[in-house]
Enzyme design. Structure first.
Site, PDB file in Angstrom:
ATOM      1  N   CYS A   1       0.832  -1.214   0.000  1.00 38.19           N
ATOM      2  CA  CYS A   1       0.000   0.000   0.000  1.00 38.19           C
ATOM      3  C   CYS A   1       0.871   1.271   0.000  1.00 38.19           C
ATOM      4  O   CYS A   1       1.447   1.600  -1.027  1.00 38.19           O
ATOM      5  CB  CYS A   1      -0.996  -0.019   1.153  1.00 38.19           C
ATOM      6  SG  CYS A   1      -2.340   1.177   0.918  1.00 38.19           S
TER       7      CYS A   1
ATOM      8  N   HIS B   1      -3.619  -5.100   0.355  1.00 43.66           N
ATOM      9  CA  HIS B   1      -3.154  -5.451   1.689  1.00 43.66           C
ATOM     10  C   HIS B   1      -3.182  -6.970   1.894  1.00 43.66           C
ATOM     11  O   HIS B   1      -4.130  -7.508   2.484  1.00 43.66           O
ATOM     12  CB  HIS B   1      -4.004  -4.757   2.754  1.00 43.66           C
ATOM     13  CG  HIS B   1      -3.629  -3.335   2.985  1.00 43.66           C
ATOM     14  ND1 HIS B   1      -2.759  -2.937   3.984  1.00 43.66           N
ATOM     15  CD2 HIS B   1      -3.990  -2.206   2.327  1.00 43.66           C
ATOM     16  CE1 HIS B   1      -2.607  -1.624   3.937  1.00 43.66           C
ATOM     17  NE2 HIS B   1      -3.348  -1.154   2.948  1.00 43.66           N
TER      18      HIS B   1
ATOM     19  N   GLU C   1      -1.674  -8.737   3.960  1.00 44.08           N
ATOM     20  CA  GLU C   1      -1.604  -9.148   5.372  1.00 44.08           C
ATOM     21  C   GLU C   1      -2.986  -9.477   5.934  1.00 44.08           C
ATOM     22  O   GLU C   1      -3.091 -10.150   6.969  1.00 44.08           O
ATOM     23  CB  GLU C   1      -0.913  -8.069   6.217  1.00 44.08           C
ATOM     24  CG  GLU C   1      -1.730  -6.848   6.537  1.00 44.08           C
ATOM     25  CD  GLU C   1      -1.726  -5.782   5.471  1.00 44.08           C
ATOM     26  OE1 GLU C   1      -2.181  -4.653   5.750  1.00 44.08           O
ATOM     27  OE2 GLU C   1      -1.274  -6.067   4.335  1.00 44.08           O
TER      28      GLU C   1
END
Length: 238
Positions: free
Chosen positions: A108, A214, A216
């Site tokens: 990001c 993202h 994660e």
């Protein structure tokens, strides 16, 4: 077997002058076999060099906007808050990491910071500066474990290898800025369906890959997002 140490950049809140980081980044690195090391924010270059020498690779995380002066623009009225301390720290760390030829993953803000550090620039506000026939939700209205849109992967890229040749993958999305002019040394490896840059990599570097989404939040359910962290850790072992 020795586990690689992955230096992770935290976010910085200028108002409180504190740092913070979601555990989702650390969990993803640990699940991939790395040991995450969170950097303190305010450091002299000599101290950054010292800590960087302890790391086998680096993860540049998400967060607030990079100050537009860093890429030669005046501030757009829709630009968000910035951290001058974080900008300075991460640009110095990027330079040191690349001088040491160590693996780098950006997420990001990370893709934006890397692009700026290597000579590219950004759209400061996608809703007002970037239009398309179908406005994709680049800042999705639901939580980030849900997908927002697809990205089309450029064949023959490192990202294409991680995606096992898939032409597209689903991603989440939470950004109001994006890459406008790609840095000369970077190659685009994925686009959204409205043709916004979603991933870049550096062909002439041991391992540098950065994505706008993202992973994660997605690594437990989506293979390519999981492979982004695994490939970073594996690159540190070679």
């Amino acid at each position: 077997m020795k586990k690689p140490v992955i230096g992770v950049t935290p976010s910085h809140e200028p108002g409180s002058d504190g740092i913070n980081l979601r555990f989702s980044y650390l969990d993803a690195v640990a699940a991939a076999g790395g040991v995450p090391l969170v950097f303190p924010m305010k450091m002299e270059v000599e101290d950054i060099l010292c800590l960087a020498s302890l790391c086998d690779g680096f993860l540049f995380t998400g967060g607030p906007d990079v100050h537009p002066f860093r890429y030669g623009q005046d501030t757009h009225e829709k630009c968000g808050n910035v951290s001058l301390s974080r900008d300075s720290f991460e640009l110095a760390l990027l330079k040191i990491a690349m001088e040491q030829k160590k693996p780098i993953l950006g997420i990001c803000r990370g893709i934006q910071l890397i692009n700026i550090g290597l000579g590219g620039d950004l759209y400061q506000d996608l809703p007002s500066q970037y239009t398309s026939e179908f406005p994709i939700a680049h800042h999705q209205p639901f939580y980030y474990t849900a997908f927002s849109h697809q990205v089309d992967i450029v064949p023959g890229t490192r990202l294409s290898q991680l995606a096992k040749g898939a032409s597209s993958v689903p991603v989440n999305s939470m950004h109001h800025q994006g890459i406008r002019r790609v840095a000369p040394s970077l190659k685009v490896s994925a686009y959204s369906r409205d043709h916004l840059v979603e991933a870049v990599e550096m062909p002439d570097y041991p391992y540098l890959l950065a994505v706008q989404w993202h992973p994660e939040f997605l690594w437990q359910q989506e293979d390519t997002s999981r492979m982004l962290f695994s490939s970073l850790v594996q690159a540190c072992l070679h």
